[in-house]
Design a protein around this motif. Structure first.
Motif, mmCIF file in Angstrom:
data_model
loop_
_atom_site.group_PDB
_atom_site.id
_atom_site.type_symbol
_atom_site.label_atom_id
_atom_site.label_comp_id
_atom_site.label_asym_id
_atom_site.label_seq_id
_atom_site.Cartn_x
_atom_site.Cartn_y
_atom_site.Cartn_z
ATOM 1 N N LYS A 6 0.833 -1.207 0.000
ATOM 2 C CA LYS A 6 0.000 0.000 0.000
ATOM 3 C C LYS A 6 0.866 1.255 0.000
ATOM 4 C CE LYS A 6 -3.420 2.397 2.891
ATOM 5 N NZ LYS A 6 -4.233 2.310 4.129
ATOM 6 N N LYS A 7 1.864 1.290 0.880
ATOM 7 C CA LYS A 7 2.717 2.473 0.977
ATOM 8 C C LYS A 7 3.620 2.608 -0.248
ATOM 9 C CE LYS A 7 2.741 2.758 6.028
ATOM 10 N NZ LYS A 7 3.548 2.703 7.273
ATOM 11 N N GLU A 8 4.127 1.482 -0.738
ATOM 12 C CA GLU A 8 5.006 1.532 -1.912
ATOM 13 C C GLU A 8 4.233 2.002 -3.140
ATOM 14 O OE1 GLU A 8 8.904 1.301 -3.148
ATOM 15 O OE2 GLU A 8 8.140 0.830 -1.153
ATOM 16 N N ASP A 16 -0.488 10.312 -0.831
ATOM 17 C CA ASP A 16 -0.374 9.804 0.527
ATOM 18 C C ASP A 16 -1.002 8.414 0.604
ATOM 19 O OD1 ASP A 16 -1.630 9.551 3.470
ATOM 20 O OD2 ASP A 16 0.136 10.866 3.545
ATOM 21 N N HIS A 17 -0.393 7.529 1.384
ATOM 22 C CA HIS A 17 -0.893 6.150 1.423
ATOM 23 C C HIS A 17 -2.306 6.055 1.985
ATOM 24 C CE1 HIS A 17 0.551 6.373 5.622
ATOM 25 N NE2 HIS A 17 -0.339 5.432 5.859
ATOM 26 N N GLU A 22 -9.395 0.964 -0.432
ATOM 27 C CA GLU A 22 -9.318 -0.422 0.022
ATOM 28 C C GLU A 22 -9.435 -1.382 -1.155
ATOM 29 O OE1 GLU A 22 -12.541 -2.338 2.426
ATOM 30 O OE2 GLU A 22 -10.954 -2.391 3.941
ATOM 31 N N ARG A 23 -10.267 -1.026 -2.132
ATOM 32 C CA ARG A 23 -10.423 -1.886 -3.309
ATOM 33 C C ARG A 23 -9.096 -2.058 -4.034
ATOM 34 N NH1 ARG A 23 -10.853 -1.519 -8.694
ATOM 35 N NH2 ARG A 23 -12.195 -3.013 -9.794
ATOM 36 N N LEU A 24 -8.346 -0.961 -4.183
ATOM 37 C CA LEU A 24 -7.056 -1.046 -4.866
ATOM 38 C C LEU A 24 -6.081 -1.882 -4.048
ATOM 39 C CD1 LEU A 24 -5.011 -0.368 -7.027
ATOM 40 C CD2 LEU A 24 -4.640 1.858 -5.927
#
Length: 218
Positions: A6-8, A16-17, A22-24
């Motif tokens: 998610k962060k990457e 921003d993360h 959530e779907r992605l």
């Protein structure tokens, strides 16, 4: 150094993360599970978790271009199997060409639908906001300029029956694949409702084949 997928991905997209839907995030984890994202990009899953429902999947730094391409492909096609095949370069030239031609035709059909819908959107919404609509009497303003556009839009879904897949190929003038589905699934075209479609495709495919043979003489 590693970060959660998610962060990457947020870094790859320049956001921003917390803005990653959530779907992605779920789709990205799906691409991890089905092997689209190679194991070489993933470190061992840690014992700690960012939440009770989600265990972060650490991605090795330096893969932002890959992740950005993956997200763009997923957004463009909304078809995980197609995305995986593009990422793995597993399409043959012919398969890739057929897929992209179909995608192009479908995109144009969607565009035509939206163009047709926009001028009528207010009247459609006004109609739907009414209480106690009598669906036997009150007619919803139709956003389609013609019935072919409506059928084309219905044929854009991925979870199509054999009949609808065949109809989709016919609407896209892809007679070869339409005829192939007839040959592969004769039981699906044995009932009275499907015979007309079967006859139409066989007739057009015969004309197409005859013309193709004629062109070989030149």
């Amino acid at each position: 150094m590693t970060k959660s997928i998610k962060k990457e991905t947020a870094i790859a997209l320049g956001i921003d993360h917390s803005l990653i839907p959530e779907r992605l995030r779920n789709r990205l984890n799906g691409y991890l599970d089905n092997g689209t994202i190679p194991r070489s990009m993933v470190n061992d899953v840690p014992h700690t978790s960012e939440s009770h429902k989600y265990t972060p999947r650490p991605i090795v730094d330096g893969n932002q271009v890959f992740l950005r391409n993956l997200v763009f492909l997923d957004t463009l096609f909304d078809d995980t199997k197609a995305v995986k095949r593009f990422i793995h370069n597993s399409y043959t030239h012919t398969e890739r060409e057929e897929f992209l031609n179909t995608f192009h035709r479908e995109s144009i059909a969607k565009l035509e639908l939206f163009k047709s819908l926009i001028p009528m959107l207010d009247s459609i919404l006004d109609f739907l906001e009414q209480d106690n609509i009598d669906w036997n009497v009150d007619e919803l303003p139709c956003p389609y300029t013609n019935t072919k556009l409506m059928v084309a839009n219905l044929s854009l879904k991925h979870d199509l029956s054999i009949y609808d897949q065949t109809l989709k190929y016919l609407l896209n003038q892809d007679l070869r694949n339409a005829h192939q589905l007839l040959q592969d699934n004769p039981e699906q075209f044995a009932n009275a409702d499907a015979i007309h479609l079967k006859t139409l495709i066989e007739q057009r495919y015969a004309e197409y084949s005859e013309y193709a043979e004629y062109l070989k003489n030149f």
